[in-house]
Scaffold this active site. Sequence first.
Site, PDB file in Angstrom:
ATOM      1  N   ASP A  85       0.869  -1.185   0.000  1.00 18.86           N
ATOM      2  CA  ASP A  85       0.000   0.000   0.000  1.00 18.86           C
ATOM      3  C   ASP A  85       0.904   1.231   0.000  1.00 18.86           C
ATOM      4  O   ASP A  85       1.679   1.426   0.931  1.00 18.86           O
ATOM      5  CB  ASP A  85      -0.878  -0.033   1.263  1.00 18.86           C
ATOM      6  CG  ASP A  85      -1.935   1.055   1.292  1.00 18.86           C
ATOM      7  OD1 ASP A  85      -1.864   2.005   0.487  1.00 18.86           O
ATOM      8  OD2 ASP A  85      -2.833   0.978   2.153  1.00 18.86           O
ATOM      9  N   ASP A  96      -3.490   7.192  -3.730  1.00 14.72           N
ATOM     10  CA  ASP A  96      -3.321   6.145  -2.712  1.00 14.72           C
ATOM     11  C   ASP A  96      -3.763   4.835  -3.360  1.00 14.72           C
ATOM     12  O   ASP A  96      -4.881   4.742  -3.860  1.00 14.72           O
ATOM     13  CB  ASP A  96      -4.209   6.525  -1.513  1.00 14.72           C
ATOM     14  CG  ASP A  96      -4.111   5.556  -0.341  1.00 14.72           C
ATOM     15  OD1 ASP A  96      -3.383   4.561  -0.438  1.00 14.72           O
ATOM     16  OD2 ASP A  96      -4.787   5.818   0.680  1.00 14.72           O
ATOM     17  N   HIS A 158     -11.580   6.468   2.208  1.00  9.70           N
ATOM     18  CA  HIS A 158     -11.510   7.817   2.773  1.00  9.70           C
ATOM     19  C   HIS A 158     -11.371   8.884   1.708  1.00  9.70           C
ATOM     20  O   HIS A 158     -10.767   8.656   0.656  1.00  9.70           O
ATOM     21  CB  HIS A 158     -10.325   7.908   3.740  1.00  9.70           C
ATOM     22  CG  HIS A 158      -9.035   7.379   3.167  1.00  9.70           C
ATOM     23  ND1 HIS A 158      -8.079   8.187   2.632  1.00  9.70           N
ATOM     24  CD2 HIS A 158      -8.570   6.110   3.008  1.00  9.70           C
ATOM     25  CE1 HIS A 158      -7.071   7.445   2.185  1.00  9.70           C
ATOM     26  NE2 HIS A 158      -7.346   6.174   2.389  1.00  9.70           N
ATOM     27  N   HIS A 166      -6.522  11.474   5.256  1.00  4.62           N
ATOM     28  CA  HIS A 166      -7.853  11.049   5.676  1.00  4.62           C
ATOM     29  C   HIS A 166      -8.747  12.268   5.848  1.00  4.62           C
ATOM     30  O   HIS A 166      -8.773  12.898   6.891  1.00  4.62           O
ATOM     31  CB  HIS A 166      -7.783  10.198   6.951  1.00  4.62           C
ATOM     32  CG  HIS A 166      -7.154   8.862   6.676  1.00  4.62           C
ATOM     33  ND1 HIS A 166      -5.910   8.516   7.114  1.00  4.62           N
ATOM     34  CD2 HIS A 166      -7.590   7.806   5.956  1.00  4.62           C
ATOM     35  CE1 HIS A 166      -5.619   7.293   6.672  1.00  4.62           C
ATOM     36  NE2 HIS A 166      -6.614   6.840   5.974  1.00  4.62           N
ATOM     37  N   GLU A 190     -10.985   1.218  -0.479  1.00  2.00           N
ATOM     38  CA  GLU A 190     -10.073   0.134  -0.118  1.00  2.00           C
ATOM     39  C   GLU A 190     -10.748  -0.985   0.657  1.00  2.00           C
ATOM     40  O   GLU A 190     -10.695  -1.017   1.872  1.00  2.00           O
ATOM     41  CB  GLU A 190      -8.840   0.652   0.613  1.00  2.00           C
ATOM     42  CG  GLU A 190      -9.057   1.590   1.756  1.00  2.00           C
ATOM     43  CD  GLU A 190      -7.728   2.050   2.376  1.00  2.00           C
ATOM     44  OE1 GLU A 190      -6.765   1.279   2.424  1.00  2.00           O
ATOM     45  OE2 GLU A 190      -7.672   3.204   2.819  1.00  2.00           O
ATOM     46  N   GLU A 282      -6.865  -1.371  -3.452  1.00  2.00           N
ATOM     47  CA  GLU A 282      -7.204   0.046  -3.291  1.00  2.00           C
ATOM     48  C   GLU A 282      -6.876   0.835  -4.547  1.00  2.00           C
ATOM     49  O   GLU A 282      -5.822   0.642  -5.158  1.00  2.00           O
ATOM     50  CB  GLU A 282      -6.415   0.640  -2.112  1.00  2.00           C
ATOM     51  CG  GLU A 282      -6.670   2.123  -1.896  1.00  2.00           C
ATOM     52  CD  GLU A 282      -5.976   2.677  -0.656  1.00  2.00           C
ATOM     53  OE1 GLU A 282      -4.945   2.113  -0.241  1.00  2.00           O
ATOM     54  OE2 GLU A 282      -6.464   3.684  -0.116  1.00  2.00           O
TER      55      GLU A 282
HETATM   56 CO    CO Z   1      -5.922   4.507   1.779  1.00  2.00          CO
END
Ligand code: CO
Length: 296
Positions: A85, A96, A158, A166, A190, A282
């Site tokens: 990640d 992300d 998020h 976030h 995710e 994700e």
């Molecule tokens: Co994330």
Amino acid sequence: MTLTSSQKQKSIRAGEIAKEVKKWIKPQIKKGMTLLEIAEKIEDKIRELKGKPAFPTNLSINEIAAHYTPSYSDETKANGLLKVDFGIHVDGWIADTAFSVDLENSEENKKLIEASKEALKNAIKEVGKKSSLGEIGRVIQETIESKKFSPIINLTGHQMEEYELHGEQTILNIENSRQEILEEGLYAIEPFATTGSGKIYEGKQSGIYILINGKNVRSPEARKVLDFIGDEYQTLPFCSRWIVKKFGTKSLFALKQLEDNGNLHQYPQLVEASHAKVSQAENTILVDGGVIVTTE
Ligand code: CO
């Protein structure tokens, strides 16, 4: 939140870097490589492509769902079901993304990886149909359960804002009653799938930190580290490994002082409650009339 065209361009550029890094690193990840080597390869590649890491590369094995990043002297070797990640930012605008790899040639791992991947794909389709957040969660849950696994109920997607990983909005991975749709903005979706109970608890400390308060600290060494954090990472997460790289191992004590003084928050590792394996997928999406998947 509506993004300006320059903010959108930066978000899209961050996504392009994410795509390139993902394509480049995937074939290189082999069982027995150290996590440290994988993390550094990813983060160096991000910098080579003129992005910055938006947070320390998370390399979480098996029952650790998230928030494991190697320390500067970490000798842990890649094995089992590995979640990779990582994030990129361009002037605070973030991409992300995460994928999972099976390093033990296990049928179950492969199915578990497929479950979170498919849940992610289906969730993004729902965003495109302007489905409610409750419906998106339902589809994620249903996709994972249809493969006889469980979604992790206390980890969520998020919103992301400038230098904020976030943001306000969260995207649940289970059915819920939220009627609103995702408004214009940047979001990470995710899903996590597990063979276990579907809950995580907070485990050991991770060495991943975030700046929460710039208040004064007595030690000049700690002050120097704090100033660097404020300039370099602002309100994005960073890790002890990066600080050691900049200031040497003596800075580990400064980090401790900053944490004790209330300047930093350290994140715990997130571990599946029944110690069962976890997979994750994700992507980042830019919702802007339509939906642009920036990281794939
Ligand atoms: Co994330």
